[in-house]
Design a protein around this motif. Structure first.
Motif, PDB file in Angstrom:
ATOM      1  N   ILE A   1      -1.732  11.993   5.890  1.00 32.73           N
ATOM      2  CA  ILE A   1      -0.958  11.653   4.645  1.00 32.73           C
ATOM      3  C   ILE A   1      -0.643   9.885   4.694  1.00 32.73           C
ATOM      4  N   ASN A   2      -0.845   9.326   5.723  1.00 31.55           N
ATOM      5  CA  ASN A   2      -0.819   7.806   5.738  1.00 31.55           C
ATOM      6  C   ASN A   2      -2.053   7.405   4.853  1.00 31.55           C
ATOM      7  N   GLN A   3      -3.171   7.949   4.959  1.00 34.79           N
ATOM      8  CA  GLN A   3      -4.281   7.625   4.301  1.00 34.79           C
ATOM      9  C   GLN A   3      -4.322   7.951   2.875  1.00 34.79           C
ATOM     10  N   ILE A   4      -3.400   8.608   2.528  1.00 36.78           N
ATOM     11  CA  ILE A   4      -3.064   9.143   0.930  1.00 36.78           C
ATOM     12  C   ILE A   4      -2.220   8.064   0.420  1.00 36.78           C
ATOM     13  N   ILE A   5      -1.023   7.798   1.122  1.00 39.08           N
ATOM     14  CA  ILE A   5      -0.062   6.909   0.504  1.00 39.08           C
ATOM     15  C   ILE A   5      -0.328   5.589   0.700  1.00 39.08           C
ATOM     16  N   ARG A   6      -0.669   4.955   1.549  1.00 38.68           N
ATOM     17  CA  ARG A   6      -0.673   3.717   1.983  1.00 38.68           C
ATOM     18  C   ARG A   6      -1.251   2.892   0.615  1.00 38.68           C
ATOM     19  N   ASN A   7      -0.888   1.492   0.774  1.00 40.92           N
ATOM     20  CA  ASN A   7      -1.074   0.805  -0.330  1.00 40.92           C
ATOM     21  C   ASN A   7      -2.525   0.589  -0.903  1.00 40.92           C
ATOM     22  N   GLU A   8      -3.773   0.710   0.181  1.00 36.73           N
ATOM     23  CA  GLU A   8      -5.019   0.784  -0.135  1.00 36.73           C
ATOM     24  C   GLU A   8      -5.475   2.388  -0.392  1.00 36.73           C
ATOM     25  N   GLY A   9      -4.542   3.146  -0.061  1.00 33.85           N
ATOM     26  CA  GLY A   9      -4.811   4.642   0.046  1.00 33.85           C
ATOM     27  C   GLY A   9      -5.361   5.320  -1.380  1.00 33.85           C
ATOM     28  N   MET A  10      -5.675   6.683  -1.015  1.00 32.74           N
ATOM     29  CA  MET A  10      -6.417   7.408  -2.047  1.00 32.74           C
ATOM     30  C   MET A  10      -5.439   7.376  -3.396  1.00 32.74           C
ATOM     31  N   LEU A  11      -4.097   7.511  -3.277  1.00 31.21           N
ATOM     32  CA  LEU A  11      -3.240   7.708  -4.422  1.00 31.21           C
ATOM     33  C   LEU A  11      -3.115   6.497  -5.205  1.00 31.21           C
ATOM     34  N   ASN A  12      -2.926   5.360  -4.493  1.00 26.15           N
ATOM     35  CA  ASN A  12      -2.818   4.053  -4.979  1.00 26.15           C
ATOM     36  C   ASN A  12      -4.188   3.466  -5.877  1.00 26.15           C
TER      37      ASN A  12
ATOM     38  N   ILE B   1       1.656   1.266  -5.686  1.00 20.24           N
ATOM     39  CA  ILE B   1       3.140   1.569  -5.284  1.00 20.24           C
ATOM     40  C   ILE B   1       3.375   1.312  -3.839  1.00 20.24           C
ATOM     41  N   LEU B   2       4.395   0.954  -3.543  1.00 19.22           N
ATOM     42  CA  LEU B   2       4.762   0.767  -2.446  1.00 19.22           C
ATOM     43  C   LEU B   2       5.338   2.158  -1.625  1.00 19.22           C
ATOM     44  N   ILE B   3       4.925   2.966  -1.286  1.00 19.46           N
ATOM     45  CA  ILE B   3       5.617   4.104  -0.670  1.00 19.46           C
ATOM     46  C   ILE B   3       5.439   4.177   0.912  1.00 19.46           C
ATOM     47  N   ILE B   4       4.319   3.889   1.678  1.00 22.88           N
ATOM     48  CA  ILE B   4       4.283   3.785   2.826  1.00 22.88           C
ATOM     49  C   ILE B   4       5.210   2.841   3.418  1.00 22.88           C
ATOM     50  N   TYR B   5       5.640   3.289   4.771  1.00 23.05           N
ATOM     51  CA  TYR B   5       6.685   2.376   5.550  1.00 23.05           C
ATOM     52  C   TYR B   5       8.072   2.238   4.678  1.00 23.05           C
ATOM     53  N   SER B   6       8.517   3.421   4.227  1.00 22.11           N
ATOM     54  CA  SER B   6       9.939   3.565   3.497  1.00 22.11           C
ATOM     55  C   SER B   6      10.505   4.723   4.015  1.00 22.11           C
ATOM     56  N   ASP B   7      11.912   5.288   3.636  1.00 22.13           N
ATOM     57  CA  ASP B   7      12.428   6.307   4.045  1.00 22.13           C
ATOM     58  C   ASP B   7      11.737   7.358   3.133  1.00 22.13           C
ATOM     59  N   PHE B   8      11.425   7.093   2.060  1.00 23.85           N
ATOM     60  CA  PHE B   8      10.757   8.112   0.997  1.00 23.85           C
ATOM     61  C   PHE B   8       9.439   8.759   1.840  1.00 23.85           C
ATOM     62  N   ALA B   9       8.567   7.801   2.211  1.00 28.02           N
ATOM     63  CA  ALA B   9       7.185   8.304   3.019  1.00 28.02           C
ATOM     64  C   ALA B   9       7.486   9.105   4.163  1.00 28.02           C
ATOM     65  N   VAL B  10       8.735   8.739   4.779  1.00 26.69           N
ATOM     66  CA  VAL B  10       9.051   9.617   5.836  1.00 26.69           C
ATOM     67  C   VAL B  10       9.624  11.024   5.575  1.00 26.69           C
ATOM     68  N   PHE B  11      10.214  11.058   4.474  1.00 28.47           N
ATOM     69  CA  PHE B  11      10.808  12.291   3.894  1.00 28.47           C
ATOM     70  C   PHE B  11       9.471  13.200   3.247  1.00 28.47           C
ATOM     71  N   LEU B  12       8.601  12.275   2.667  1.00 26.43           N
ATOM     72  CA  LEU B  12       7.194  13.031   2.202  1.00 26.43           C
ATOM     73  C   LEU B  12       6.649  13.534   3.443  1.00 26.43           C
ATOM     74  N   GLY B  13       6.546  13.058   4.381  1.00 26.26           N
ATOM     75  CA  GLY B  13       5.654  13.445   5.486  1.00 26.26           C
ATOM     76  C   GLY B  13       6.478  14.670   6.214  1.00 26.26           C
TER      77      GLY B  13
ATOM     78  N   PRO C   1       8.229   9.489  11.659  1.00 24.64           N
ATOM     79  CA  PRO C   1       8.941   8.299  11.213  1.00 24.64           C
ATOM     80  C   PRO C   1       8.123   7.046  11.752  1.00 24.64           C
ATOM     81  N   ARG C   2       7.427   7.039  12.768  1.00 21.04           N
ATOM     82  CA  ARG C   2       6.685   6.247  13.528  1.00 21.04           C
ATOM     83  C   ARG C   2       5.399   5.825  12.657  1.00 21.04           C
ATOM     84  N   ILE C   3       4.824   6.716  12.316  1.00 22.37           N
ATOM     85  CA  ILE C   3       3.550   6.639  11.502  1.00 22.37           C
ATOM     86  C   ILE C   3       3.996   6.256   9.881  1.00 22.37           C
ATOM     87  N   LEU C   4       4.567   6.979   9.403  1.00 21.03           N
ATOM     88  CA  LEU C   4       4.870   6.774   7.917  1.00 21.03           C
ATOM     89  C   LEU C   4       6.111   5.742   7.773  1.00 21.03           C
TER      90      LEU C   4
END
Lengths: 302, 355
Positions: free
Chosen positions: A140-151, A164-176, A245-248
């Protein structure tokens, strides 16, 4: 005759105990034992380099919610701690609700397929369990990080100018967490819907219920045991989540699990960690009690 | 359209597709059901009677054709917008609701005021004599009681038409008889149109004002029980309703030739050519052999049924027919097997079937 019967009953009871003994011993050692140790540790003083000093203290419990001002010695609410508690509860609740919203149609879809398709779909649902949680979370980290697949993909399409800054946010934790816990919601819901008598839908529809009323007045009340089971299975592990939460969430968006780990590691405050663990357990127990009571209120009596 | 029709189907056709196969469940059925009548759709399983009921209820839409209610086209109206309620074969009671809540469900969904619901539920429960069990859950009731709840639930919103899908099939014989007269009483009291689906011909005969006999998706005959029993239009209806002797014959000039040189008079309006004759077993008389009686037979096995006996008779060409004799009239005496007897048919009892 009667003495023979009582003797037999007594022997039965003894056998029952003997047969359950191994399970009871394991349960005591593996579940109650560590809990007891935690409870005891939470009332001790922290050692300088971790571990505990065997001296009674309520300091750890006080500092779970209060913090002492180092200048004037007064106590204030520990905002940082409360933020973490609140984030944990909030994210777990949102995750539970969202897994239900996504999981219910999924479970309904599976339960209404043919027997063969159903087996295949249930099998697909369980596939994520084959991979380690850590690896899945990194994926999931690979997908949503700043240089990840999604971006990368969105940048390539020109939909966005900068990541889009998704990673390292509450939203990222929720998504994960939604991704990780979704199967735990789908499976009990499926079991409940599978038992549901689809003819009741026609009966309700025949008796002037609109589609929404059929859902609210007939389907949801009857599959409620599945909803309760699924919610419990998602909410409890989500509240104690550590890896996701640790990773995302990075270092800043801690949840209770990470905060506890911190006390046993860098924080070198084992009693606080122990107190927080017991507190987490209590929050879960209270939440469960409320939930089960609310759920049973209109369930059949007797 | 008949002026008094409450429900009408016009060339209703329903085709089900399962993979490569297409099944015509209903083959252009047209029917008009009169206001206030007890109408029964009768036929073996898979004949399309339940499909027709589901089209009327709105659970299915016809592949072609129309369904009308009081002359208005309701073909595409969903079930919740039709003043038609169903008593399901499986009862389909809501397990999470009490008897009272089950019966009140339809009224509640219609947005009826709470006090009025209380009244109407009470009345519906007293109709089926279940006031004492109002606060039970369905799973705490016996099959017969659940049946009554299903009935009360469907009746409470005062529908224009009540559809009953084999509602008695799960009950044991004694209870079924009881419910039959109960249903008849209710229909009489309430004046609601009942459309009743069953595969039990006896049930159909005893309860209905009119019967529609169905087979393989088609409606074969519509008529009062007496008419259908006495004047079945074809082999299927004759055979399905009650017991019937089917005798191959050659019909010409109002005479049917059964066995060599033996002819019996039939209705002059009967179709001519090779046809099947239908004679009910109770219309077959065993008489002494004499010159006046052209038809003779050899007696086979007899079966004793309490009120009557069934006697097997073999005609000269091997055709087997059954005679039913009231034991009260004969004293239970039957001719011994192998006896040569004369056979006569009651006047007007012989029916020439179309096919």
């Amino acid at each position: 005759m009667s003495t023979g019967e009582t003797k037999e009953a007594r022997r039965d009871a003894r056998n029952t105990w003997l047969l359950s003994a191994p399970a009871l011993i394991i349960l005591t050692l593996a579940a109650a034992g560590p809990l007891l140790i935690m409870l005891v540790y939470s009332f001790l003083e922290p050692g300088k380099y971790g571990n505990v000093v065997w001296e009674f203290s309520t300091g750890a419990w006080v500092s779970t919610v209060l913090t002492r001002d180092i200048f004037d010695g007064t106590y204030h609410l520990a905002d940082a701690h409360l933020t973490i508690f609140w984030r944990s509860v909030k994210l777990s609740l949102i995750t539970t609700i969202f897994t239900f919203i996504v999981g219910f149609p999924t479970a309904w879809f599976i339960a209404t397929r043919s027997a063969r398709a159903r087996t295949a779909l249930l099998f697909l649902i369980t596939i994520p369990f084959w991979t380690n949680l850590l690896i899945r979370t990194f994926a999931i980290n690979q997908i949503i990080r700043n240089e990840g697949m999604l971006n990368t993909f969105l940048l390539y399409l020109g939909v966005i100018d900068e990541p889009i800054l998704i990673i390292y946010s509450d939203f990222a934790v929720f998504l994960g967490m939604t991704y990780v816990y979704l199967p735990l919601m789908v499976l009990p819901l499926f079991a409940a819907i599978d038992r549901f008598d689809m003819r009741l839908i026609e009966a309700a529809y025949d008796l002037y219920a609109s589609r929404l009323q059929v859902l609210r007045r007939v389907i949801l009340p009857i599959v409620k045991p599945g909803i309760i089971a699924g919610s419990i299975l998602v909410f409890i592990p989500a509240l104690g989540a550590y890896v996701t939460p640790r990773i995302l969430g990075g270092g800043r968006n801690m949840m209770i699990g990470n905060f506890i780990e911190l006390q046993f590691g860098q924080g070198r405050n084992w009693p606080l960690g122990a107190a927080l663990s017991v507190l987490l357990l209590m929050i879960v127990a209270i939440a469960l009690m409320f939930y089960v009571r609310a759920a049973n209120r209109d369930a059949p009596h007797g | 359209m008949p002026a008094d029709a409450v429900i009408e189907a016009r060339a209703a056709r329903k085709v089900f597709r399962t993979g490569q196969q297409t099944v015509v469940a209903l083959n252009d059925v047209s029917i008009a059901i009169r206001k206030g009548e007890f109408f029964t759709l009768l036929g073996p399983s898979g004949c399309g009677k339940t499909t027709l009921l589901r089209l009327i209820a709105g659970f299915e839409t016809p592949s072609s054709g129309q369904i009308l209610l009081n002359g208005n086209d309701i073909t595409d109206a969903p079930p919740n917008l039709r003043p038609v309620n169903t008593v399901f074969q499986s009862y389909a009671l809501f397990p999470h609701l009490t008897v009272r809540q089950n019966v009140g469900f339809g009224l509640q969904m219609q947005g009826v005021a709470a006090s009025e619901i209380t009244d109407k539920v009470k009345r519906a429960l007293s109709l089926v004599r279940l006031e004492d069990l109002a606060d039970r859950k369905p799973q705490q009731l016996s099959g017969g009681q659940q049946q009554r709840v299903a009935l009360a639930r469907a009746l409470a919103p005062s529908p224009e038409v009540l559809l009953l899908d084999e509602p008695l099939s799960a009950l044991d014989l004694k209870l079924r008889k009881e419910m039959q007269s109960e249903l008849k009483r209710l229909q009489h009291e309430l004046g609601i149109t009942f459309i009743f689906v069953t595969h039990d011909q006896e049930e159909a005969l005893t309860m209905s004002d009119r019967i529609g006999v169905m087979s393989k998706g088609s409606l074969l005959q519509i008529g009062a029980p007496r008419e259908i029993y006495n004047h079945p239009v074809n082999r299927f209806v004759a055979d399905f309703i009650g017991e019937t002797n089917l005798i191959p014959a050659e019909v010409r000039n109002a005479k049917a030739t059964i066995v060599r040189n033996v002819s019996i008079p039939v209705d002059p309006a009967s179709p001519e050519g090779a046809h099947t004759l239908a004679v009910r077993p109770e219309h077959v008389r065993i008489v002494p052999v004499s010159g006046d009686v052209p038809l003779t037979a050899k007696v086979g096995e007899s079966v004793y049924f309490g009120t009557d006996s069934h006697i097997q008779l073999l005609l000269a060409d091997g055709t087997e027919i059954i005679a039913r004799h009231q034991n009260e009239a004969t004293g239970g005496e039957v001719p011994p097997p192998g006896t040569e007897v004369g056979v006569a048919f009651a006047p007007g009892a012989v029916q020439v079937l179309e096919d």
